[in-house]
Design a protein around this motif. Structure first.
Motif, mmCIF file in Angstrom:
data_model
loop_
_atom_site.group_PDB
_atom_site.id
_atom_site.type_symbol
_atom_site.label_atom_id
_atom_site.label_comp_id
_atom_site.label_asym_id
_atom_site.label_seq_id
_atom_site.Cartn_x
_atom_site.Cartn_y
_atom_site.Cartn_z
ATOM 1 N N VAL A 34 34.598 32.866 41.388
ATOM 2 C CA VAL A 34 35.059 31.744 40.487
ATOM 3 C C VAL A 34 35.623 32.436 39.246
ATOM 4 O O VAL A 34 34.985 33.184 38.612
ATOM 5 C CB VAL A 34 33.894 30.866 40.024
ATOM 6 N N GLU A 35 36.839 32.192 39.148
ATOM 7 C CA GLU A 35 37.605 32.710 37.929
ATOM 8 C C GLU A 35 38.259 31.684 37.139
ATOM 9 O O GLU A 35 38.711 30.912 37.291
ATOM 10 C CB GLU A 35 38.558 33.863 38.612
ATOM 11 N N ARG A 36 37.975 32.066 35.709
ATOM 12 C CA ARG A 36 38.560 30.892 34.956
ATOM 13 C C ARG A 36 39.911 30.971 34.648
ATOM 14 O O ARG A 36 40.574 30.051 34.346
ATOM 15 C CB ARG A 36 37.703 31.033 33.569
ATOM 16 N N VAL A 45 42.423 42.512 30.412
ATOM 17 C CA VAL A 45 43.509 43.842 29.335
ATOM 18 C C VAL A 45 42.678 45.096 29.681
ATOM 19 O O VAL A 45 41.729 45.237 29.755
ATOM 20 C CB VAL A 45 43.214 43.377 27.863
ATOM 21 N N SER A 46 43.738 46.092 29.830
ATOM 22 C CA SER A 46 43.217 47.510 29.808
ATOM 23 C C SER A 46 44.315 48.051 29.008
ATOM 24 O O SER A 46 45.415 47.744 29.108
ATOM 25 C CB SER A 46 43.138 48.090 31.139
ATOM 26 N N GLY A 47 43.931 49.270 28.360
ATOM 27 C CA GLY A 47 44.797 50.011 27.850
ATOM 28 C C GLY A 47 46.021 50.499 29.050
ATOM 29 O O GLY A 47 47.270 50.296 28.718
ATOM 30 N N GLY A 48 45.349 50.909 30.161
ATOM 31 C CA GLY A 48 46.335 50.907 31.163
ATOM 32 C C GLY A 48 46.057 52.034 32.225
ATOM 33 O O GLY A 48 47.018 52.325 33.019
ATOM 34 N N ARG A 49 45.021 52.744 32.085
ATOM 35 C CA ARG A 49 44.834 53.900 33.027
ATOM 36 C C ARG A 49 43.427 53.796 33.824
ATOM 37 O O ARG A 49 42.750 53.732 33.407
ATOM 38 C CB ARG A 49 44.924 55.358 32.472
ATOM 39 N N ILE A 50 43.644 53.664 35.172
ATOM 40 C CA ILE A 50 42.311 53.761 35.890
ATOM 41 C C ILE A 50 42.095 55.217 36.795
ATOM 42 O O ILE A 50 43.133 55.809 37.205
ATOM 43 C CB ILE A 50 42.405 52.710 37.130
ATOM 44 N N LEU A 106 49.030 47.648 35.692
ATOM 45 C CA LEU A 106 49.040 46.617 34.918
ATOM 46 C C LEU A 106 48.054 45.515 35.499
ATOM 47 O O LEU A 106 48.051 45.473 36.712
ATOM 48 C CB LEU A 106 50.534 45.964 35.007
ATOM 49 N N ARG A 107 47.083 45.001 34.799
ATOM 50 C CA ARG A 107 45.849 44.419 35.264
ATOM 51 C C ARG A 107 46.299 43.183 35.980
ATOM 52 O O ARG A 107 45.691 42.929 37.045
ATOM 53 C CB ARG A 107 44.888 44.059 34.269
ATOM 54 N N SER A 108 47.288 42.218 35.574
ATOM 55 C CA SER A 108 47.609 41.149 36.136
ATOM 56 C C SER A 108 48.156 41.560 37.593
ATOM 57 O O SER A 108 48.023 40.742 38.388
ATOM 58 C CB SER A 108 48.718 40.373 35.365
ATOM 59 N N GLY A 301 29.797 45.435 35.696
ATOM 60 C CA GLY A 301 31.282 45.567 34.848
ATOM 61 C C GLY A 301 30.972 45.651 33.430
ATOM 62 O O GLY A 301 29.931 46.160 32.815
ATOM 63 N N ASP A 302 31.999 44.939 32.666
ATOM 64 C CA ASP A 302 31.615 45.030 31.245
ATOM 65 C C ASP A 302 30.639 44.164 30.670
ATOM 66 O O ASP A 302 30.240 44.485 29.586
ATOM 67 C CB ASP A 302 33.177 44.552 30.558
ATOM 68 N N ALA A 303 30.423 43.241 31.557
ATOM 69 C CA ALA A 303 29.054 42.186 31.380
ATOM 70 C C ALA A 303 27.787 42.973 31.053
ATOM 71 O O ALA A 303 26.950 42.598 30.370
ATOM 72 C CB ALA A 303 29.006 41.219 32.253
HETATM 73 C C1 LIG Z 1 42.571 47.147 24.607
HETATM 74 C C2 LIG Z 1 41.807 47.998 26.014
HETATM 75 C C3 LIG Z 1 42.032 49.063 26.431
HETATM 76 C C4 LIG Z 1 41.224 49.643 27.416
HETATM 77 N N1 LIG Z 1 41.808 50.862 28.281
HETATM 78 C C5 LIG Z 1 41.099 51.204 29.513
HETATM 79 C C6 LIG Z 1 41.766 52.171 30.284
HETATM 80 O O1 LIG Z 1 42.634 52.664 29.793
HETATM 81 N N2 LIG Z 1 41.174 52.354 31.391
HETATM 82 C C7 LIG Z 1 39.934 51.979 31.818
HETATM 83 O O2 LIG Z 1 39.275 52.330 32.630
HETATM 84 N N3 LIG Z 1 39.316 50.856 31.175
HETATM 85 C C8 LIG Z 1 40.030 50.462 30.109
HETATM 86 N N4 LIG Z 1 39.591 49.542 29.195
HETATM 87 C C9 LIG Z 1 38.094 48.744 29.778
HETATM 88 C C10 LIG Z 1 38.552 47.802 31.054
HETATM 89 O O3 LIG Z 1 39.673 47.169 30.726
HETATM 90 C C11 LIG Z 1 37.305 47.147 31.211
HETATM 91 O O4 LIG Z 1 36.163 47.938 31.353
HETATM 92 C C12 LIG Z 1 37.458 46.504 32.765
HETATM 93 O O5 LIG Z 1 38.450 45.403 32.431
HETATM 94 C C13 LIG Z 1 36.305 45.704 33.033
HETATM 95 O O6 LIG Z 1 36.280 45.037 34.185
HETATM 96 P P1 LIG Z 1 35.268 43.594 34.412
HETATM 97 O O7 LIG Z 1 35.822 43.119 35.651
HETATM 98 O O8 LIG Z 1 34.180 44.128 34.265
HETATM 99 O O9 LIG Z 1 35.698 42.679 33.263
HETATM 100 P P2 LIG Z 1 37.091 42.181 32.956
HETATM 101 O O10 LIG Z 1 38.438 42.521 33.354
HETATM 102 O O11 LIG Z 1 37.090 41.665 31.588
HETATM 103 O O12 LIG Z 1 36.876 40.544 33.847
HETATM 104 C C14 LIG Z 1 36.241 39.521 33.482
HETATM 105 C C15 LIG Z 1 36.723 38.420 34.268
HETATM 106 O O13 LIG Z 1 35.629 37.308 34.197
HETATM 107 C C16 LIG Z 1 36.325 35.965 33.728
HETATM 108 N N5 LIG Z 1 35.456 35.150 33.135
HETATM 109 C C17 LIG Z 1 34.931 35.435 32.058
HETATM 110 N N6 LIG Z 1 33.900 34.262 31.881
HETATM 111 C C18 LIG Z 1 34.097 33.568 32.811
HETATM 112 C C19 LIG Z 1 33.498 32.299 33.167
HETATM 113 N N7 LIG Z 1 32.646 31.574 32.502
HETATM 114 N N8 LIG Z 1 33.671 31.563 34.213
HETATM 115 C C20 LIG Z 1 34.819 32.303 35.236
HETATM 116 N N9 LIG Z 1 35.508 33.400 35.020
HETATM 117 C C21 LIG Z 1 35.053 33.959 33.784
HETATM 118 C C22 LIG Z 1 37.556 36.566 32.888
HETATM 119 O O14 LIG Z 1 38.602 35.608 32.907
HETATM 120 C C23 LIG Z 1 38.079 37.914 33.697
HETATM 121 O O15 LIG Z 1 38.852 37.747 34.957
HETATM 122 C C24 LIG Z 1 40.345 48.797 28.018
HETATM 123 C C25 LIG Z 1 39.983 47.740 27.675
HETATM 124 C C26 LIG Z 1 40.800 47.208 26.582
HETATM 125 C C27 LIG Z 1 40.423 45.652 26.055
#
Ligand SMILES: Cc1cc2nc3c(=O)[nH]c(=O)nc-3n(C[C@H](O)[C@H](O)[C@H](O)COP(=O)(O)OP(=O)(O)OC[C@H]3O[C@@H](n4cnc5c(N)ncnc54)[C@H](O)[C@@H]3O)c2cc1C
Length: 430
Positions: A34-36, A45-50, A106-108, A301-303
């Motif tokens: 489920v994705e909101r 959003v990421s800075g942009g390097r994986i 690009l994350r999108s 992940g980030d959570a």
């Molecule tokens: C400015 C910036 C620069 C960064 N630069 C880098 C980099 O260069 N390299 C790198 O490795 N990392 C970078 N990061 C960190 C990286 O972007 C994150 O660690 C990564 O996106 C984590 O992935 P994730 O899937 O855990 O979370 P996210 O990518 O945040 O995904 C979470 C998803 O959950 C969805 N969601 C949230 N709440 C709900 C809900 N209640 N119901 C349904 N869906 C929901 C959101 O819409 C989103 O799609 C950067 C981050 C930022 C902000």
């Protein structure tokens, strides 16, 4: 759908959520993601390097197959003041070698590709719907509540990003504290491929990752970043929220000033702004990792706060992938035993502990605190470096002074004891 019970429901279609769902569906589990956002990656959003090591374990041809932008073969780090920029420029084939390769993305685009992989493996994806709450019975998480719908599953995986309200709702973590997160603002600026190759001294397909400390974040804990994509630049800043409160300008203003810097403005010249985004970055390190496992629930992940920013490298996405893999393995083992209790799912934590992820978080656990208590990194040292180099390179017809004497003068401004103390603490924190 209300009657259907899934093996697993994953909340969030970022890197962590799409990978976890893919790995589970690939093994034949009934999985719902489920994705909101309107599509995976639309809000990310990421800075942009994986760093691709973790994705290459799952997709061995990741670098060739995935929609990446450029392979990073040039690393730059700068100390910036209002009128100067001191840069370390490192080009090496070693940066691009299979297994240690990294890519601008690009994350999108990337997240949609990952979601497509998940869908092909059999994951049902619902997008444009937010999960509002979790179904909890007798302390066990039994699924999710999204609008009018109650969707049940043996396991729910929270991959809902840095501000995981769901993990907060079930008491796995408290509210985010200002020193645990940074605010990031980013622009994507379109430029022709040849212009980027020329300005950044890149060969076709190769790219630059560039990080800045000093004025971009107004001398506060944080910094600027610039990544070259195929025909755009990812350009932005991050500033720790706890320090932002003390700053005398807003994040958008910091970004605007950074763009106008004399060392930056010519690099962006003629570029067209095509995307603007803002997002939080988890920066608390090991100390902000919440409870990760409960009855019927895992956090990834980030959570889970899995992000490392050590100044010369920012890593969140590779950690998100690894945590997804560790969680998927735990869920598969739980399915085998038909036991989704906390004690059965705890193998997730063991998997994490045995991986580089927890070991790296542990290694760098003192670093966030080191940055907070050493403001000189962002204010004093960029000035010291600029003044030293100005004394070395400026020739103005005045009698020259011995180099050591000149250098010493600038070190003295910060204090030799302070420089040594900061150096020692920095080395220990890394
Ligand atoms: C400015 C910036 C620069 C960064 N630069 C880098 C980099 O260069 N390299 C790198 O490795 N990392 C970078 N990061 C960190 C990286 O972007 C994150 O660690 C990564 O996106 C984590 O992935 P994730 O899937 O855990 O979370 P996210 O990518 O945040 O995904 C979470 C998803 O959950 C969805 N969601 C949230 N709440 C709900 C809900 N209640 N119901 C349904 N869906 C929901 C959101 O819409 C989103 O799609 C950067 C981050 C930022 C902000």
């Amino acid at each position: 759908m209300a009657e259907e019970k899934f093996d697993a429901i994953i909340v969030g279609g970022g890197v962590a959520g799409t990978i976890a769902s893919y790995l589970l569906a690939r093994e034949g589990l009934e999985v719902l993601l489920v994705e909101r956002g309107n599509f995976a990656g639309s809000k990310n959003v990421s800075g942009g390097r994986i760093y691709s090591h973790s994705l290459e374990k799952i997709f061995p041809n990741f670098g060739q197959e995935a929609p990446v932008e450029r392979k990073i073969t040039r690393e730059k780090i700068s100390l910036m003041t209002e009128e100067s920029n001191v840069t370390l420029d490192f080009y090496s084939d070693a940066l691009g070698k299979q297994g240690s390769d990294s890519y601008s993305v690009l994350r999108s685009v990337l997240d949609q590709w990952l979601a497509q992989k998940a869908e092909e493996a059999g994951v049902q994806i619902i997008s444009g719907i937010r999960v509002d709450d979790l179904i909890v019975r007798d302390g066990k998480v039994c699924g999710v509540i999204a609008g009018e719908d109650e969707l049940e599953a043996n396991v729910t995986i929270l991959a809902d990003g840095v501000n995981s309200l769901l993990a907060q709702k079930i008491g796995f973590r408290g509210e985010l504290k200002p020193d645990q997160v940074a605010v990031g603002a980013k622009e994507i600026i379109e430029l022709p491929t040849e212009v980027i190759n020329d300005r950044f001294n890149c060969r076709n397909g190769e790219g630059t990752a560039w990080l800045f400390a000093g004025t971009p974040s107004g001398g506060r804990v944080g910094g600027g970043f610039l990544y070259t994509n195929k025909s755009s630049l990812s350009f932005g800043i991050v500033c720790t929220l706890g320090d932002l409160i003390k700053a005398n300008k807003s994040v958008p203003q910091m970004l605007e000033d950074f763009k106008q810097h004399p060392a930056i403005e010519p690099l962006l010249k003629g570029g067209k702004l095509i995307e603007y985004s803002g997002h939080l970055v988890p920066e608390g390190g090991l100390k902000m990792v919440p409870k990760l496992v409960g009855d019927g629930v895992l956090v990834i992940g980030d959570a889970a706060g899995f992000c490392i920013n050590i100044g010369y490298a920012v890593r969140g996405m590779d950690l998100a992938v690894t945590s997804a893999e560790c969680a998927a393995k735990a869920v598969l083992a739980a399915k085998e035993k038909q036991d989704y209790s906390e004690s059965a799912l705890k193998v997730y934590r063991t998997n994490l502990d045995n991986s580089y992820l927890m070991q790296d978080l542990d290694l760098y656990k003192k670093f966030p605190h080191f940055l907070e208590e050493t403001p000189r990194i962002f204010a004093g040292y960029p000035r010291m470096a600029a003044d030293m180099l100005a004394d070395m390179f400026v020739v103005n017809g005045q009698p020259a002074k011995p180099l050591m004497k000149n250098m010493f003068k600038h070190v003295q401004r910060i204090g030799i004891a302070n420089v040594m103390k900061d150096g020692w603490k920095g080395v220990r924190a890394l």
